[in-house]
Motif scaffolding. Sequence first.
Motif, PDB file in Angstrom:
ATOM      1  N   UNK A 140       0.815  -1.218   0.000  1.00  0.00           N
ATOM      2  CA  UNK A 140       0.000   0.000   0.000  1.00  0.00           C
ATOM      3  C   UNK A 140       0.842   1.257   0.000  1.00  0.00           C
ATOM      4  N   UNK A 141       2.140   1.113  -0.138  1.00  0.00           N
ATOM      5  CA  UNK A 141       3.048   2.252  -0.198  1.00  0.00           C
ATOM      6  C   UNK A 141       4.235   1.862  -1.057  1.00  0.00           C
ATOM      7  N   UNK A 142       5.039   2.851  -1.425  1.00  0.00           N
ATOM      8  CA  UNK A 142       6.222   2.573  -2.235  1.00  0.00           C
ATOM      9  C   UNK A 142       7.221   1.725  -1.451  1.00  0.00           C
ATOM     10  N   UNK A 143       7.367   2.002  -0.167  1.00  0.00           N
ATOM     11  CA  UNK A 143       8.293   1.214   0.657  1.00  0.00           C
ATOM     12  C   UNK A 143       7.867  -0.252   0.690  1.00  0.00           C
ATOM     13  N   UNK A 144       6.558  -0.500   0.846  1.00  0.00           N
ATOM     14  CA  UNK A 144       6.067  -1.875   0.872  1.00  0.00           C
ATOM     15  C   UNK A 144       6.235  -2.538  -0.492  1.00  0.00           C
ATOM     16  N   UNK A 145       6.040  -1.761  -1.564  1.00  0.00           N
ATOM     17  CA  UNK A 145       6.249  -2.296  -2.914  1.00  0.00           C
ATOM     18  C   UNK A 145       7.704  -2.709  -3.101  1.00  0.00           C
ATOM     19  N   UNK A 146       8.623  -1.852  -2.712  1.00  0.00           N
ATOM     20  CA  UNK A 146      10.046  -2.152  -2.878  1.00  0.00           C
ATOM     21  C   UNK A 146      10.418  -3.405  -2.086  1.00  0.00           C
ATOM     22  N   UNK A 147       9.928  -3.503  -0.862  1.00  0.00           N
ATOM     23  CA  UNK A 147      10.230  -4.671  -0.031  1.00  0.00           C
ATOM     24  C   UNK A 147       9.685  -5.949  -0.665  1.00  0.00           C
ATOM     25  N   UNK A 148       8.451  -5.876  -1.168  1.00  0.00           N
ATOM     26  CA  UNK A 148       7.833  -7.054  -1.789  1.00  0.00           C
ATOM     27  C   UNK A 148       8.582  -7.439  -3.069  1.00  0.00           C
ATOM     28  N   UNK A 149       8.924  -6.425  -3.886  1.00  0.00           N
ATOM     29  CA  UNK A 149       9.624  -6.703  -5.143  1.00  0.00           C
ATOM     30  C   UNK A 149      10.998  -7.318  -4.881  1.00  0.00           C
ATOM     31  N   UNK A 155       8.876 -11.235 -10.253  1.00  0.00           N
ATOM     32  CA  UNK A 155       7.499 -11.744 -10.234  1.00  0.00           C
ATOM     33  C   UNK A 155       6.449 -10.659 -10.498  1.00  0.00           C
ATOM     34  N   UNK A 156       6.825  -9.411 -10.339  1.00  0.00           N
ATOM     35  CA  UNK A 156       5.876  -8.323 -10.581  1.00  0.00           C
ATOM     36  C   UNK A 156       6.019  -7.813 -12.006  1.00  0.00           C
ATOM     37  N   UNK A 157       4.879  -7.653 -12.692  1.00  0.00           N
ATOM     38  CA  UNK A 157       4.865  -7.125 -14.056  1.00  0.00           C
ATOM     39  C   UNK A 157       4.334  -5.698 -14.052  1.00  0.00           C
ATOM     40  N   UNK A 158       4.972  -4.836 -14.813  1.00  0.00           N
ATOM     41  CA  UNK A 158       4.419  -3.485 -14.963  1.00  0.00           C
ATOM     42  C   UNK A 158       4.087  -3.228 -16.429  1.00  0.00           C
ATOM     43  N   UNK A 174      12.731   3.616 -12.218  1.00  0.00           N
ATOM     44  CA  UNK A 174      12.352   3.206 -10.865  1.00  0.00           C
ATOM     45  C   UNK A 174      13.151   1.966 -10.449  1.00  0.00           C
ATOM     46  N   UNK A 175      13.265   1.001 -11.345  1.00  0.00           N
ATOM     47  CA  UNK A 175      14.050  -0.201 -11.047  1.00  0.00           C
ATOM     48  C   UNK A 175      15.480   0.155 -10.683  1.00  0.00           C
ATOM     49  N   UNK A 176      16.078   1.038 -11.476  1.00  0.00           N
ATOM     50  CA  UNK A 176      17.461   1.444 -11.223  1.00  0.00           C
ATOM     51  C   UNK A 176      17.621   2.115  -9.872  1.00  0.00           C
ATOM     52  N   UNK A 177      16.688   3.021  -9.559  1.00  0.00           N
ATOM     53  CA  UNK A 177      16.798   3.793  -8.325  1.00  0.00           C
ATOM     54  C   UNK A 177      16.526   2.959  -7.080  1.00  0.00           C
ATOM     55  N   UNK A 182      11.616  -5.757 -11.900  1.00  0.00           N
ATOM     56  CA  UNK A 182      10.243  -5.742 -12.385  1.00  0.00           C
ATOM     57  C   UNK A 182      10.253  -6.135 -13.858  1.00  0.00           C
ATOM     58  N   UNK A 183       9.224  -6.838 -14.297  1.00  0.00           N
ATOM     59  CA  UNK A 183       9.153  -7.282 -15.690  1.00  0.00           C
ATOM     60  C   UNK A 183       8.249  -6.357 -16.492  1.00  0.00           C
TER      61      UNK A 183
END
Length: 329
Positions: A140-149, A155-158, A174-177, A182-183
């Motif tokens: 539900x946040x960018x921090x949680x997204x980064x941790x999950x990714x 496994x995550x597709x964008x 975003x991936x680089x930073x 992400x796929x």
Amino acid sequence: MFASRFAGWRLLFALAAALAAAHAAAQEFPSKTVRLVNPFPPGGPLDIIGRTLTERLSASLGTTVIVENRPGAAGNIGAAEVAKAPPDGHTLLLTLYSIVTSNPHLYAKLAFDPLKDFAPVTALATTDSVLIAHPSLPASSVAELIAYARANPGKLNYASAGKASPGHIAGEFFRNLTGTQLTHVPYKGNAEAVRSVLAGETQLMFTPSTVTIPHAKSGKLKVLGVYLTEAIDELPGARSLGAQGVAGFDAKSQPFWYGLLAPAGTPSNVIARINADTVKALRDEKVSGALKKARIFVIGNSPEEFAAMIREGHAAWGRVIRDTGVKGE
């Protein structure tokens, strides 16, 4: 000596003819329908801007002004058509920033020179963007997204509107930073890409907020963060990616705007006329109000100011594209 003198006269005649043609074009503008070429599919922000302006411009110019869609090759097909059009003000390009700032870094060969084959008229507008996710994503946040990714690499597709599109470049940036994997899944246009997230075919997308806010309000999508702005009133609680720790993911590194270009060589007084009428239309409260409802915020500046924006954008996007390694097809 005679041959040299003859060549000199030929050059003078050619220059005189060119000046006479430019003068004639300036005197005759407008003498027929003015075409605003949109190099992307119908329905996007450029279409909204162009079709909102046509009525006002038709009245002020005293001729019919229409929008024509010429999509394909990340906007390069429509741009090439305008670059090769007669420089008389009757064929103009509704452009996304990418055609003259990022595409030169993405494509080894183009049918036009983005920095030499166009004359800036005005920057039309800008917009804000969001990082959206399917509701099933356990973040539900960018921090949680980064941790999950990071815990689930690859496994995550964008989704994006296509290879080398703004959303593709944003995703790779975003991936680089963030050091995540992400796929990328390219679609044919922004609307199709948004639908893929709504359907759960993909989990993420970096996209202008224009068409996503209603879905976010209804719960069909969730917004993990905003960018190119600090906040969006319609999305209370959605913080910028920068505020959530992704430093450098902002409008300075990714300048985003829509603009109006003419073919190079268009007479300066024709450019001035189109600029004045376009800026006046943009500043009309009904026009700016209608565009604002679509999350499109008018600019309307001088050709010189727009030229500076193009140069700055060309340099900024060059850095991002070199860092991400994204290439056009």
